[in-house]
Design a protein around this motif. Sequence first.
Motif, PDB file in Angstrom:
ATOM      1  N   ALA A   1      -8.272  -6.371 -11.039  1.00 41.93           N
ATOM      2  CA  ALA A   1      -8.645  -4.996 -10.702  1.00 41.93           C
ATOM      3  C   ALA A   1      -8.578  -4.092 -11.930  1.00 41.93           C
ATOM      4  O   ALA A   1      -9.035  -2.952 -11.879  1.00 41.93           O
ATOM      5  CB  ALA A   1      -7.729  -4.460  -9.605  1.00 41.93           C
ATOM      6  N   GLY A   2      -7.993  -4.581 -13.003  1.00 41.43           N
ATOM      7  CA  GLY A   2      -7.907  -3.778 -14.215  1.00 41.43           C
ATOM      8  C   GLY A   2      -6.638  -2.941 -14.300  1.00 41.43           C
ATOM      9  O   GLY A   2      -6.630  -1.876 -14.898  1.00 41.43           O
ATOM     10  N   GLY A   3      -5.575  -3.429 -13.687  1.00 47.52           N
ATOM     11  CA  GLY A   3      -4.283  -2.752 -13.831  1.00 47.52           C
ATOM     12  C   GLY A   3      -3.676  -2.376 -12.501  1.00 47.52           C
ATOM     13  O   GLY A   3      -4.323  -2.492 -11.454  1.00 47.52           O
ATOM     14  N   GLY A   4      -2.429  -1.916 -12.571  1.00 49.75           N
ATOM     15  CA  GLY A   4      -1.711  -1.548 -11.348  1.00 49.75           C
ATOM     16  C   GLY A   4      -0.326  -2.160 -11.356  1.00 49.75           C
ATOM     17  O   GLY A   4       0.075  -2.820 -12.328  1.00 49.75           O
ATOM     18  N   GLU A   5       0.373  -1.942 -10.258  1.00 50.73           N
ATOM     19  CA  GLU A   5       1.778  -2.316 -10.206  1.00 50.73           C
ATOM     20  C   GLU A   5       1.982  -3.372  -9.120  1.00 50.73           C
ATOM     21  O   GLU A   5       1.366  -3.307  -8.058  1.00 50.73           O
ATOM     22  CB  GLU A   5       2.573  -1.062  -9.854  1.00 50.73           C
ATOM     23  N   VAL A   6       2.883  -4.326  -9.395  1.00 51.35           N
ATOM     24  CA  VAL A   6       3.255  -5.322  -8.391  1.00 51.35           C
ATOM     25  C   VAL A   6       4.659  -5.005  -7.880  1.00 51.35           C
ATOM     26  O   VAL A   6       5.615  -5.016  -8.657  1.00 51.35           O
ATOM     27  CB  VAL A   6       3.219  -6.756  -8.965  1.00 51.35           C
ATOM     28  N   ALA A   7       4.743  -4.691  -6.600  1.00 48.45           N
ATOM     29  CA  ALA A   7       6.044  -4.351  -6.014  1.00 48.45           C
ATOM     30  C   ALA A   7       6.437  -5.395  -4.979  1.00 48.45           C
ATOM     31  O   ALA A   7       5.584  -6.078  -4.410  1.00 48.45           O
ATOM     32  CB  ALA A   7       5.971  -2.978  -5.363  1.00 48.45           C
ATOM     33  N   VAL A   8       7.745  -5.528  -4.777  1.00 53.30           N
ATOM     34  CA  VAL A   8       8.252  -6.451  -3.751  1.00 53.30           C
ATOM     35  C   VAL A   8       9.088  -5.648  -2.773  1.00 53.30           C
ATOM     36  O   VAL A   8       9.830  -4.741  -3.174  1.00 53.30           O
ATOM     37  CB  VAL A   8       9.144  -7.540  -4.386  1.00 53.30           C
ATOM     38  N   VAL A   9       8.941  -5.953  -1.481  1.00 51.32           N
ATOM     39  CA  VAL A   9       9.870  -5.394  -0.504  1.00 51.32           C
ATOM     40  C   VAL A   9      10.813  -6.516  -0.069  1.00 51.32           C
ATOM     41  O   VAL A   9      10.395  -7.608   0.309  1.00 51.32           O
ATOM     42  CB  VAL A   9       9.152  -4.727   0.694  1.00 51.32           C
ATOM     43  N   LEU A  10      12.102  -6.216  -0.214  1.00 49.14           N
ATOM     44  CA  LEU A  10      13.148  -7.197   0.058  1.00 49.14           C
ATOM     45  C   LEU A  10      13.915  -6.716   1.290  1.00 49.14           C
ATOM     46  O   LEU A  10      14.517  -5.640   1.269  1.00 49.14           O
ATOM     47  CB  LEU A  10      14.051  -7.250  -1.169  1.00 49.14           C
TER      48      LEU A  10
END
Lengths: 249, 327
Positions: free
Chosen positions: B34-43
Amino acid sequence: MNIYVCVKQVPDTEARVQVGGDGKSIDSAQINTILNPFDEFAVEQALLTREQHGGEVVALSLGDDGAAAAIRTAMAMGADKGIHLKTDQSADDPLQVGKELAGQIGGSGVDVVFFGKQAVGNEHGQVGLIVAELLAVPAISEVSSLEVSAGSASGKREIEGGSESFETPLPAVFTTQKGLNEPRYPSLKGRMAAKKKPIEVREVTLDEPLLTVEKISYPPERSRGMIVGEGAAAVPELVRLLKEEAKVL
Amino acid sequence: MAINVLVAVEVRDGELKKSGREGLGLARKLVEQAGGGEVAVVLTVDSAAELPARLAAAGADKVLVALRSEFANYCPGGFAAAVAAACANVSAAVVIIPASALGKDLAPRVSARLGAPAASDCIEASFADGKLTATRPAYGGKVRVTVSFAGEPAILCIRTNVFDTLPADSSRNAVVQDLPVELGEAELKLKITGVERTSGERPDVSEADIVVSGGRGMQDGENFALLEQLAQSLGAGIGASRAAVDAGWRSHGDQVGQTGKFVSPSLYVACGISGAVQHLAGMASAKVIVAINKDAEAPIFKVANYGVVGDLFEVLPALNEELSKQS
């Protein structure tokens, strides 16, 4: 008890499936259809619940004219009434279907709703859980044992390598799977009686789908591999190939 | 355009399931496409311990920790509420959930809560020209359906053992944040009161990297001892065909196929399984298939990489002996 069982008519699991000319549908003309195998456990559990607690089993199905066949099979097994939510829309989006079912089931004073854990065909396995969430009632999926009493239920659901025990108040939604019970075969008497039972037809219009089919294709074919040999004599070479060629040991 | 991707990972007995790292691998790929961004996890846990650091090493930029005592076991309503809250927190365009027993239960709940589309059992996903598509097997694996999503977030429930994990990189850091989750009466009505293990030390057939599976040709439940021994030396899970389950030789939790489990191990050893189309549906995506069958015409040989034609009561003991010699 007021018991609903949601059923679906699906392609026979032995059927050859052909992609339609548009590349985004299934050519259904030649396909024999059956009651979804997982729904048989749902119907059986609905009937067992009625036998234990009394009340009525309503079989509900959404779809085109073919959906009536699923209701007839449920009735032949013993369901009391049928409701056919009739639409010619393709209904490929579980959320779209779940919203309609929740709207129809909500307010009916239902105590328990059974679904098969998924429909063979689309294989999404979502609708039962979506309906429960939209009705704000508990849902337990892939139930492998179930004890329903007045106002509550307990049992087990399968997880990897074991099971989880649960307790829930009613009303609640359960999705069923193999191992929960042994579905009865519709008797000839049941089939005759089913023809006389009422199916209420309600014309419905579904919301626009949020999930859209772009393409349907065949999976890449696995090519036939090699016969390593015959009998126990082939074993050393098999092990060598798995280690050195396939590198999976 | 940049997109944020949220991954819901599964923790059992304090351990991160491999499916979570597979979800992170896919999330990183989508963000890159997608050309960038953030990877987040919900725990969703009752104790986080070292998990945030491990998630950072596996590809997470941000870890949202929903810490509650009710989360010692799977808490369906609570987990769904946490995933929904995390979606809002990171403005997720895509949510990735493993297609495990837990994830298959969770994804539709999240879909209903957010009014967002969910695709089950995805085996491919990509982001191109501003659009996410996902591919999933349907009709018992006889076809593959590619779907697109209207509205955000798009929910991808992904088949386990299919997507690549990233090499663990302990130099990576993630922002770790508490995620408050409000649980009402509705979320807590259903209670998971206990977890029972039935498979012992053996991995479940849907999670195992190697699966050894028996069919009608096993002739009797007791003969599965031969497969137990093989599974022991390979660290494999044990599967069964429908015929073997219907005969009462194995429990239905072991059944591989259209009305059982779908598996994608790196090695699948089919013993005395003819290869009915419903069985092939459940295992044809294995990387390597070995078939042992006395009928040279059995359909299983059409999909097997390596076949041995012969009596499994001779072949299996020889295989067990060969493996014990080499270990």
